[in-house]
Design an enzyme around this catalytic site. Structure first.
Site, mmCIF file in Angstrom:
data_model
loop_
_atom_site.group_PDB
_atom_site.id
_atom_site.type_symbol
_atom_site.label_atom_id
_atom_site.label_comp_id
_atom_site.label_asym_id
_atom_site.label_seq_id
_atom_site.Cartn_x
_atom_site.Cartn_y
_atom_site.Cartn_z
ATOM 1 C CB ALA A 73 -0.910 -0.003 1.225
ATOM 2 C CD GLU A 90 16.007 -5.456 17.081
ATOM 3 O OE1 GLU A 90 15.816 -6.463 17.751
ATOM 4 O OE2 GLU A 90 16.546 -4.422 17.536
ATOM 5 C CB ILE A 138 21.899 -1.476 16.182
ATOM 6 C CG1 ILE A 138 22.867 -0.587 15.403
ATOM 7 C CG2 ILE A 138 22.555 -2.070 17.414
ATOM 8 C CD1 ILE A 138 23.342 0.624 16.180
ATOM 9 C CD GLU A 174 14.279 13.996 6.862
ATOM 10 O OE1 GLU A 174 13.573 14.530 5.981
ATOM 11 O OE2 GLU A 174 14.509 12.775 6.910
ATOM 12 C CE LYS A 213 15.821 6.561 16.216
ATOM 13 N NZ LYS A 213 16.889 7.205 15.445
ATOM 14 N N GLY A 216 19.177 4.083 7.210
ATOM 15 C CA GLY A 216 19.489 3.611 5.858
ATOM 16 C C GLY A 216 18.432 2.597 5.460
#
Ligand code: NAP
Length: 446
Positions: free
Chosen positions: A46, A130, A137, A191, A206, A309
């Site tokens: 989607a 994860e 990582i 950005e 995080k 990445g």
């Protein structure tokens, strides 16, 4: 070829990460089936625009704009759209229709994690994430599974690649913040609007996720103390290097000992801090991430690698997809998020660290004694003092005081409580002997 049970996989999003996940799912289908014990059938992808160019070649017939229809009948839903809405609705729809969910969406989990995990718990589904903290990582599974029998004391993470890239170049090349930021934007590391990274919002999300897992406590995002790196200049980086430190934006999640008025608590905070150059985190260069975990029995552990990445993050997502598939094959309900400890999150004022205070003062007799006296009254104990003459104060209309030599005092403290320290620095600033508080930085890592 083994005749495996087929599992329908719905992919939401085909951007930097999603397109790589789709490509790997298709290319490595046989291998993944052997590892998962089930054949992973990519039922559809989607997106907003089915005609948008993609980073990798993917079969056109898989694309749809109807995410809701794609979720119906899926065994595993991979959410890689990002943002809160409609990602939240789709994730909840997936859970309520019995699918397991794999997501890399830190913003969603940091703000609506409790609701999502509760919904999954209700129906016995599992949410895997994860890739939501530190990209490729493996850190979620180690915290959730490998260290489940231990007691995590502290996590110190470099969890934002953009800020590490900027601080690292300022340190290694003597560059200014604005120049490195502009280059990072040109290279695609930052950005166009860098606020989420440089102001520490991304790292705070995080930190909330890592602390929730490490301390078995639902940590709301607004309980995370957050400071960014926009106030860090070349002079601070140079002074840090001179003192044997490097400046890193750290996410620190820490168990605090019980105080007389209450039981154990935790602290979750993001700020630029001085790290000793001998500490393993000091050698994390460029856009890399690392998470340093201190556990009661395991001791010190460090997890290091690419924090972002597309293809790197896809690795973590696919690991989760294989786990979800294995769970489907094995059957049974998912394991609920453990929030049993439910520790309170202490305000930053309760935190105890070492500090480095840099002051500009008049270079005359008695000044050092006044500064030392004020620190001592404020329960801040001095470990080191370095004084250098930095020039001359020249009288101006706004400040007509007589000309006098200027000195810079760099004071390293022993561990002090943040509240004591900040009140003491305010008193120093108002003491009449301090011309300017140049910087106050925490020292982390011991
Ligand atoms: P991205 O490049 O912006 O891609 C987003 C994808 O989602 C696009 O394919 C977009 O469709 C689709 N999408 C967005 N809104 C949608 C909607 N309302 N309905 C249907 N499709 C929609 O994002 P990304 O960099 O791959 O990141 C995905 C997630 O991974 C985010 O949560 C991010 O925080 C996380 N993450 C990313 C990285 C990384 O290195 N990029 C690392 C770790 C975690 P169109 O293509 O048609 O516009």
């Amino acid at each position: 070829m083994t005749d495996y049970r087929r599992l329908r996989v719905a992919l939401l999003g085909a951007g930097a990460v999603g397109s790589q996940v789709a490509s790997l799912l298709l290319r490595h289908a046989d291998e993944l089936a052997d590892r998962a014990g089930a054949s992973l059938e990519l039922a559809g992808i989607a997106v907003r625009d089915v005609n948008a160019p993609r980073e990798v070649d993917l079969p056109r017939e898989l694309f749809t704009t109807d995410a809701e229809a794609l979720i119906v009948g899926a065994d595993i839903v991979i959410e890689l759209m990002g943002g809160i809405d409609p990602a939240r609705e789709y994730v909840l729809q997936a859970i309520n229709s019995g699918a397991d969910v794999v997501t890399a969406n830190k913003a969603l989990l940091a703000t609506h994690g409790a609701e999502i995990f509760e919904a999954a718990d209700q129906v016995g589904a599992q949410v895997y994430y994860e890739a939501a903290a530190a990209g490729a990582i493996p850190i979620i599974r180690p915290l959730r599974d490998s260290l489940a029998g231990d007691r995590v004391q502290r996590i110190m993470g470099i969890v934002n690649g953009t800020t590490n890239y900027i601080l690292d170049r300022m340190d290694t090349e003597g560059a200014e913040f604005e120049d490195v930021l502009a280059q990072a934007q040109a290279l695609g590391y930052a950005e166009a609007d860098p606020t989420a990274d440089v102001e520490g919002y991304d790292a705070a999300q995080k930190a909330a996720i890592l602390a929730s897992l490490a301390f078995h406590t639902a940590v709301p995002l607004d309980a995370v103390h957050r400071e960014g790196i926009t106030g860090i200049d070349k002079a601070m980086i140079d002074a840090a290097r001179h003192a044997g430190y490097v400046v890193k934006l750290l996410a620190v999640c820490e168990r605090l000992p019980a105080e007389s008025e209450g039981g154990e608590s935790i602290s979750v905070r993001v700020y630029p801090a001085l790290v000793d150059r001998a500490h393993p985190l000091a050698s994390v260069h460029g856009a890399n991430n690392a998470v340093f975990v201190q556990a009661e029995a395991a001791g010190n552990l460090m997890f290091y690698g690419a924090g972002a990445g597309g293809v790197q993050t896809a690795s973590a997502v696919l690991g989760d997809v294989v786990s979800a598939a294995r769970r489907h094959v094995a059957g049974g309900v998912g394991v609920a998020e453990s929030t049993r400890a439910n520790l309170p999150v202490s305000p930053i004022g309760r935190v105890t660290t070492r500090y480095q205070i840099t002051l500009e003062v008049d270079d005359r007799p008695g000044v050092l004694a006044t500064v030392a006296g004020t620190l001592s009254e404020g329960r801040v104990s001095i470990a080191t003092v370095e004084q250098t003459v930095v020039g001359e104060h020249t009288p101006t209309e706004g400040d007509p005081t007589e000309s006098s030599p200027r000195a810079r005092l760099v004071i390293g403290t022993h561990k002090a409580r943040e509240q004591d320290l900040s009140e003491t620095v305010d008193r120093l600033a108002a003491s009449g002997v301090v011309e300017r508080v140049v910087s106050v930085l925490r020292v982390e890592g011991d």
